[in-house]
Design a protein around this motif. Structure first.
Motif, PDB file in Angstrom:
ATOM      1  N   PRO A 295       0.818  -1.214   0.000  1.00 28.76           N
ATOM      2  CA  PRO A 295       0.000   0.000   0.000  1.00 28.76           C
ATOM      3  C   PRO A 295       0.856   1.270   0.000  1.00 28.76           C
ATOM      4  O   PRO A 295       1.993   1.250   0.453  1.00 28.76           O
ATOM      5  N   PHE A 296       0.275   2.322  -0.527  1.00 29.75           N
ATOM      6  CA  PHE A 296       0.959   3.603  -0.558  1.00 29.75           C
ATOM      7  C   PHE A 296       0.725   4.343   0.751  1.00 29.75           C
ATOM      8  O   PHE A 296      -0.171   4.013   1.532  1.00 29.75           O
ATOM      9  N   GLY A 297       1.556   5.350   0.969  1.00 26.40           N
ATOM     10  CA  GLY A 297       1.486   6.076   2.228  1.00 26.40           C
ATOM     11  C   GLY A 297       2.513   5.537   3.209  1.00 26.40           C
ATOM     12  O   GLY A 297       3.517   4.919   2.827  1.00 26.40           O
ATOM     13  N   GLN A 298       2.278   5.740   4.489  1.00 25.97           N
ATOM     14  CA  GLN A 298       3.208   5.318   5.543  1.00 25.97           C
ATOM     15  C   GLN A 298       2.568   4.174   6.330  1.00 25.97           C
ATOM     16  O   GLN A 298       2.219   4.308   7.499  1.00 25.97           O
ATOM     17  N   MET A 299       2.434   3.045   5.656  1.00 26.73           N
ATOM     18  CA  MET A 299       1.744   1.886   6.230  1.00 26.73           C
ATOM     19  C   MET A 299       2.627   0.642   6.316  1.00 26.73           C
ATOM     20  O   MET A 299       2.179  -0.377   6.836  1.00 26.73           O
ATOM     21  N   THR A 300       3.855   0.688   5.809  1.00 25.76           N
ATOM     22  CA  THR A 300       4.693  -0.509   5.699  1.00 25.76           C
ATOM     23  C   THR A 300       5.980  -0.318   6.495  1.00 25.76           C
ATOM     24  O   THR A 300       6.673   0.684   6.341  1.00 25.76           O
ATOM     25  N   ILE A 301       6.302  -1.315   7.343  1.00 26.06           N
ATOM     26  CA  ILE A 301       7.524  -1.274   8.138  1.00 26.06           C
ATOM     27  C   ILE A 301       8.493  -2.336   7.633  1.00 26.06           C
ATOM     28  O   ILE A 301       8.096  -3.457   7.310  1.00 26.06           O
ATOM     29  N   GLN A 302       9.758  -1.968   7.522  1.00 26.56           N
ATOM     30  CA  GLN A 302      10.804  -2.920   7.139  1.00 26.56           C
ATOM     31  C   GLN A 302      11.313  -3.603   8.397  1.00 26.56           C
ATOM     32  O   GLN A 302      11.682  -2.947   9.371  1.00 26.56           O
ATOM     33  N   ILE A 303      11.339  -4.946   8.387  1.00 23.56           N
ATOM     34  CA  ILE A 303      11.767  -5.727   9.553  1.00 23.56           C
ATOM     35  C   ILE A 303      12.881  -6.670   9.110  1.00 23.56           C
ATOM     36  O   ILE A 303      12.675  -7.518   8.240  1.00 23.56           O
ATOM     37  N   ARG A 304      14.054  -6.534   9.700  1.00 22.35           N
ATOM     38  CA  ARG A 304      15.191  -7.412   9.373  1.00 22.35           C
ATOM     39  C   ARG A 304      15.163  -8.630  10.289  1.00 22.35           C
ATOM     40  O   ARG A 304      15.171  -8.499  11.520  1.00 22.35           O
ATOM     41  N   CYS A 305      15.155  -9.824   9.700  1.00 19.85           N
ATOM     42  CA  CYS A 305      15.073 -11.080  10.449  1.00 19.85           C
ATOM     43  C   CYS A 305      16.442 -11.759  10.454  1.00 19.85           C
ATOM     44  O   CYS A 305      17.029 -12.004   9.395  1.00 19.85           O
ATOM     45  N   TYR A 306      16.956 -12.032  11.642  1.00 18.35           N
ATOM     46  CA  TYR A 306      18.203 -12.767  11.802  1.00 18.35           C
ATOM     47  C   TYR A 306      17.880 -14.241  12.062  1.00 18.35           C
ATOM     48  O   TYR A 306      16.745 -14.608  12.333  1.00 18.35           O
ATOM     49  N   GLU A 307      18.913 -15.099  11.963  1.00 15.86           N
ATOM     50  CA  GLU A 307      18.690 -16.519  12.249  1.00 15.86           C
ATOM     51  C   GLU A 307      18.306 -16.693  13.723  1.00 15.86           C
ATOM     52  O   GLU A 307      18.760 -15.942  14.566  1.00 15.86           O
ATOM     53  N   PRO A 308      17.446 -17.676  14.056  1.00 15.64           N
ATOM     54  CA  PRO A 308      16.895 -18.695  13.178  1.00 15.64           C
ATOM     55  C   PRO A 308      15.636 -18.241  12.422  1.00 15.64           C
ATOM     56  O   PRO A 308      15.065 -19.016  11.673  1.00 15.64           O
ATOM     57  N   HIS A 309      15.218 -16.995  12.644  1.00 11.72           N
ATOM     58  CA  HIS A 309      13.988 -16.494  12.012  1.00 11.72           C
ATOM     59  C   HIS A 309      14.144 -16.359  10.497  1.00 11.72           C
ATOM     60  O   HIS A 309      13.186 -16.548   9.749  1.00 11.72           O
TER      61      HIS A 309
ATOM     62  N   ILE B  39      14.179  -8.638  14.228  1.00 10.69           N
ATOM     63  CA  ILE B  39      13.887  -9.797  15.073  1.00 10.69           C
ATOM     64  C   ILE B  39      15.187 -10.566  15.238  1.00 10.69           C
ATOM     65  O   ILE B  39      15.706 -11.150  14.289  1.00 10.69           O
ATOM     66  N   HIS B  40      15.735 -10.522  16.461  1.00  6.41           N
ATOM     67  CA  HIS B  40      17.007 -11.166  16.757  1.00  6.41           C
ATOM     68  C   HIS B  40      16.779 -12.551  17.368  1.00  6.41           C
ATOM     69  O   HIS B  40      15.671 -12.902  17.767  1.00  6.41           O
ATOM     70  N   GLN B  41      17.853 -13.307  17.459  1.00  5.69           N
ATOM     71  CA  GLN B  41      17.788 -14.607  18.136  1.00  5.69           C
ATOM     72  C   GLN B  41      17.522 -14.401  19.620  1.00  5.69           C
ATOM     73  O   GLN B  41      18.088 -13.511  20.249  1.00  5.69           O
ATOM     74  N   ASP B  42      16.637 -15.211  20.182  1.00  2.73           N
ATOM     75  CA  ASP B  42      16.315 -15.145  21.603  1.00  2.73           C
ATOM     76  C   ASP B  42      17.371 -15.937  22.370  1.00  2.73           C
ATOM     77  O   ASP B  42      17.485 -17.158  22.185  1.00  2.73           O
ATOM     78  N   PRO B  43      18.187 -15.293  23.235  1.00  2.00           N
ATOM     79  CA  PRO B  43      19.245 -16.029  23.943  1.00  2.00           C
ATOM     80  C   PRO B  43      18.703 -17.087  24.884  1.00  2.00           C
ATOM     81  O   PRO B  43      19.390 -18.054  25.188  1.00  2.00           O
ATOM     82  N   ARG B  44      17.456 -16.914  25.335  1.00  2.33           N
ATOM     83  CA  ARG B  44      16.882 -17.921  26.239  1.00  2.33           C
ATOM     84  C   ARG B  44      16.451 -19.159  25.487  1.00  2.33           C
ATOM     85  O   ARG B  44      16.541 -20.274  25.989  1.00  2.33           O
ATOM     86  N   TYR B  45      15.920 -18.974  24.267  1.00  2.00           N
ATOM     87  CA  TYR B  45      15.453 -20.079  23.442  1.00  2.00           C
ATOM     88  C   TYR B  45      16.057 -19.901  22.044  1.00  2.00           C
ATOM     89  O   TYR B  45      15.381 -19.411  21.127  1.00  2.00           O
ATOM     90  N   PRO B  46      17.338 -20.293  21.864  1.00  2.00           N
ATOM     91  CA  PRO B  46      18.052 -19.972  20.615  1.00  2.00           C
ATOM     92  C   PRO B  46      17.395 -20.514  19.355  1.00  2.00           C
ATOM     93  O   PRO B  46      17.547 -19.944  18.289  1.00  2.00           O
ATOM     94  N   MET B  47      16.655 -21.626  19.448  1.00  2.00           N
ATOM     95  CA  MET B  47      16.060 -22.221  18.251  1.00  2.00           C
ATOM     96  C   MET B  47      14.608 -21.793  18.042  1.00  2.00           C
ATOM     97  O   MET B  47      13.964 -22.227  17.085  1.00  2.00           O
ATOM     98  N   LYS B  48      14.078 -20.953  18.915  1.00  2.12           N
ATOM     99  CA  LYS B  48      12.688 -20.520  18.781  1.00  2.12           C
ATOM    100  C   LYS B  48      12.548 -19.549  17.603  1.00  2.12           C
ATOM    101  O   LYS B  48      13.298 -18.600  17.474  1.00  2.12           O
ATOM    102  N   VAL B  49      11.561 -19.810  16.756  1.00  2.00           N
ATOM    103  CA  VAL B  49      11.305 -18.960  15.588  1.00  2.00           C
ATOM    104  C   VAL B  49      10.112 -18.059  15.889  1.00  2.00           C
ATOM    105  O   VAL B  49       9.047 -18.539  16.280  1.00  2.00           O
ATOM    106  N   GLY B  50      10.305 -16.769  15.724  1.00  2.00           N
ATOM    107  CA  GLY B  50       9.267 -15.783  16.059  1.00  2.00           C
ATOM    108  C   GLY B  50       8.417 -15.375  14.879  1.00  2.00           C
ATOM    109  O   GLY B  50       7.911 -14.247  14.839  1.00  2.00           O
ATOM    110  N   ILE B  51       8.265 -16.251  13.888  1.00  2.00           N
ATOM    111  CA  ILE B  51       7.462 -15.955  12.690  1.00  2.00           C
ATOM    112  C   ILE B  51       6.514 -17.119  12.453  1.00  2.00           C
ATOM    113  O   ILE B  51       6.943 -18.275  12.448  1.00  2.00           O
ATOM    114  N   ARG B  52       5.239 -16.816  12.276  1.00  2.00           N
ATOM    115  CA  ARG B  52       4.251 -17.842  11.972  1.00  2.00           C
ATOM    116  C   ARG B  52       3.276 -17.309  10.915  1.00  2.00           C
ATOM    117  O   ARG B  52       2.947 -16.122  10.922  1.00  2.00           O
ATOM    118  N   LYS B  53       2.817 -18.187  10.031  1.00  2.00           N
ATOM    119  CA  LYS B  53       1.756 -17.798   9.110  1.00  2.00           C
ATOM    120  C   LYS B  53       0.426 -17.775   9.855  1.00  2.00           C
ATOM    121  O   LYS B  53       0.191 -18.586  10.749  1.00  2.00           O
TER     122      LYS B  53
END
Length: 651
Positions: free
Chosen positions: A255-269, A301-315
């Motif tokens: 969409p046009f305007g100021q509606m979109t945010i850029q999010i950088r995903c690091y491993e494991p995400h 979205i960085h790696q969670d040091p408490r749960y290194p393999m946890k993925v913070g992205i879901r459909k």
């Protein structure tokens, strides 16, 4: 004073790159704190490089680490060398702050003021001298050069006014308290948010639609919208196709305007983010918002040091999750229907003949692309139907998660195109492995060891190569005893697998699945033990694995007696294999190996990581040589989120 090459004056911090180095005396410093249980430890401090100077010659800094002992220790008046720091704008006052960046391996060294000599007696610290300054460093920091040592000596001399002030106990007490305006990102409360409510330096959860993806070497950038407006975001303006220039530049899809945010995903995400496509609805967790270099709101979205393999992205697929989002999207599309239509269908028929021809060519080109896209979709559907028919007899007693993720073939997994990448200098680079996850359909065609009782092994006595590596990393054999404290036995076996749809008579691409204790406990729902001493547990293991591989174990043992080794070509009559293909989630990663190609144990790796706290020692240098060399890492695959059911009633 003159700074060493590559060092930047603090007043020029905003114009410096993310890998710049800085030198200054510590004005204020806090003891390490852990803002939240299980999170990173953080040190807040301020450095200055001109005395008295002004506010532009002083910069606050943040160093974060998983463990407190990984951070440098210092006091007000000490001299700090900071390498590879990242500049961020933090806090309500938009303060420029130096923050360590794990992605570029930041380094920090603190030199105690009381151990730094005066310049007139510091000749032995010059190039060719034998004297070394005492310092405390964060993990993986290299020692100072002779030029840096002399710069530290001169900085202490320049900081004489500060050191004089710190002689007052009250001033020293306040300096050790550090800044009261913490710039640590805040967590807490109900974090799920709309984009319109986001602000800097916070953590949020977000439900949104993927507008665009961009793959980096180790990261993936997601452009996500929830169709709400935030004036701190980048402004995407509505433009016609002719307003975009450049051979490879694509119009912004909206969409046009100021509606979109850029999010950088690091491993494991990042591994999961690579499976997303434009138009997917996603739930993103623990987005850390910050200010970009162009002073716009962005996230990571960085790696969670408490749960290194946890993925913070879901459909997202459930209507309850998407109701509000789809309503806002429909409202946006209704409001911009005219604009969207004008981008699809030309509304003005040109009068000039040449313009008519141009318009017709453009329309024909568009129709051709649509037909090609439709043909590709039909081909994908046809292949999916073929695969579905070929593996219609899937093993119902093996359950794999992530059902919304598309299937990959074994060839696609083994020949991952992302193993080859281009560096920033334009050179081609082949990576030893890619942190990635797949969902696939497999068949087991061999296993190792031969005897099931050897699927667990004792952890009390490390192998010779592991023991020598551990001793060289720690300097004493006592650590050999410490390395066995994780338990008496551990799962350790391998499954050789091929594609479920491999044609008969062929020798297809195959790869081994490494099953350690964590993966076996998920796959088998059994704890490791001495299988030789527990026949009942061994019997249970045999039955569970027969669910996975059918009669493979019996046929392997029988063929071994005839001098025939596995694997054999698909459908070979000598094998007489009777097993079913199964769906499996597979993760790819790297493990460090010794010169013989044997993986180091987790305890040995931990010992080497601890030795890296001081890279100036022989043990630290050895650890860096092993863990910092891409050639010592081995590409490995393991199952995850896959479980064998206990019953055999459907076999």
């Amino acid at each position: 004073m003159v700074l060493p090459d590559g060092f930047v004056p603090l007043r020029n911090v905003l114009s410096s790159g993310d890998q710049s180095s800085f030198l200054g005396a510590i004005e204020k410093i806090q003891a390490p704190v852990q803002p939240e249980p299980g999170g990173d430890y953080v040190i807040h401090f301020t450095i200055r490089d001109k005395f008295p100077g002004d506010e532009k010659d002083s910069v606050p800094c943040i160093i974060k680490g998983w463990k407190a002992e990984w951070l440098p220790k210092g006091d007000p008046g000490d001299v700090a060398i900071l390498r590879g720091m990242k500049v961020e704008i933090l806090g309500t006052n938009n303060t420029k702050t130096l923050v360590n960046d794990s992605g570029i391996q930041s380094q920090a060294l603190f030199f105690p003021a009381k151990s730094i000599p005066a310049p007139e007696i510091g000749h032995d610290y010059h190039s060719g001298g034998t004297s070394k300054l005492i310092y405390k460093s964060m993990i993986n920091s290299r020692p100072p050069s002779s030029v840096e040592q002399m710069a530290v000596i001169n900085m202490k001399a320049a900081a004489a006014p500060l050191l004089e002030q710190l002689k007052d106990p009250k001033v020293m007490f306040q300096a050790r308290l550090g800044s009261t305006n913490s710039t640590t990102p805040k967590r807490g409360g109900k974090r799920q948010s709309l984009i319109s409510n986001m602000t800097y330096n916070m953590f949020y959860d977000l439900v949104g639609e993927v507008v665009k993806t961009f793959w980096g070497v180790y990261t993936v950038d997601l452009y996500v919208t929830d169709y709400t407006t935030n004036t701190d975001l980048f402004l995407y303006e509505e433009k016609s196709d002719t307003e975009y220039v450049g051979a490879h530049q694509k119009p912004w899809p909206g969409p046009f305007g100021q509606m979109t945010i850029q999010i950088r995903c690091y491993e494991p995400h990042a591994g999961y983010a690579r499976e997303l496509k434009e138009g997917d609805f996603v739930f993103l967790q623990n987005i850390h918002t910050k200010l970009s270099q162009s002073n716009k709101l962005e996230g990571a979205i960085h790696q969670d040091p408490r749960y290194p393999m946890k993925v913070g992205i879901r459909k997202c697929t459930h209507p309850a999750q998407l109701g509000g989002l789809k309503e806002r999207k429909a409202e946006y599309e209704k409001k911009h229907a005219g604009t969207l239509l004008s981008r699809e269908v030309p509304t003005n028929v040109p009068k000039e003949p040449s313009a008519v021809v141009l318009s017709t060519k453009k329309q024909n080109k568009k129709e051709k692309k649509q037909k090609e896209k439709q043909k590709e979709q039909e081909e994908v559907k046809r292949k999916a139907e073929e695969i579905g028919k070929a593996v219609k007899d899937l093993n119902p007693n093996v359950c794999a998660g992530h059902e919304d993720v598309g299937l990959s073939t074994v060839d696609e997994i083994v020949n991952n195109p992302h193993l080859k990448t281009i560096t920033e200098t334009g050179d081609e680079l082949t990576l030893p492995f890619v942190n990635s996850r797949y969902r696939t359909r497999l068949r087991v065609v061999d296993h190792w060891p031969l005897q099931l009782k050897n699927f667990t092994r004792s952890t009390s006595i490390p192998t010779t190569s592991q023991a020598s590596a551990l001793t060289s990393s720690t300097g004493n054999s006592q650590s050999l005893k410490d390395a066995s404290q994780s338990g008496n036995f551990a799962w350790h076996f391998f499954l050789l697998v091929e594609d479920a749809n491999a044609p008969e008579g062929s020798t297809p691409t195959r790869f081994p699945l490494t099953i350690d204790t964590a993966r076996a406990q998920c796959l088998l729902k059994m704890d490791p033990c001495d299988l030789s001493a527990r026949p009942k547990t061994l019997y249970e293991l045999e039955h569970k694995l027969s669910v996975l591989w059918g009669n493979l174990h019996e046929r392997k043992a029988a063929l071994k007696k005839e001098g025939i080794n596995l694997p054999l070509p698909v459908g070979d009559n000598k094998l007489a294999l009777s097993n079913k293909p199964f769906e499996c989630c597979v993760e790819e990663y790297g493990v460090p190996v010794d010169p013989e190609g044997k993986p180091y144990t987790e305890d040995v790796i931990k010992a080497m990581v601890n030795a890296m706290d001081d890279p100036s020692t022989d043990e630290g240098a050895h650890a860096l040589k092993v863990l910092g060399n891409p050639k010592t890492w081995k590409r490995t695959w393991s199952p995850y989120n896959t479980t064998i059911k206990s019953g055999l009633e459907d076999w």
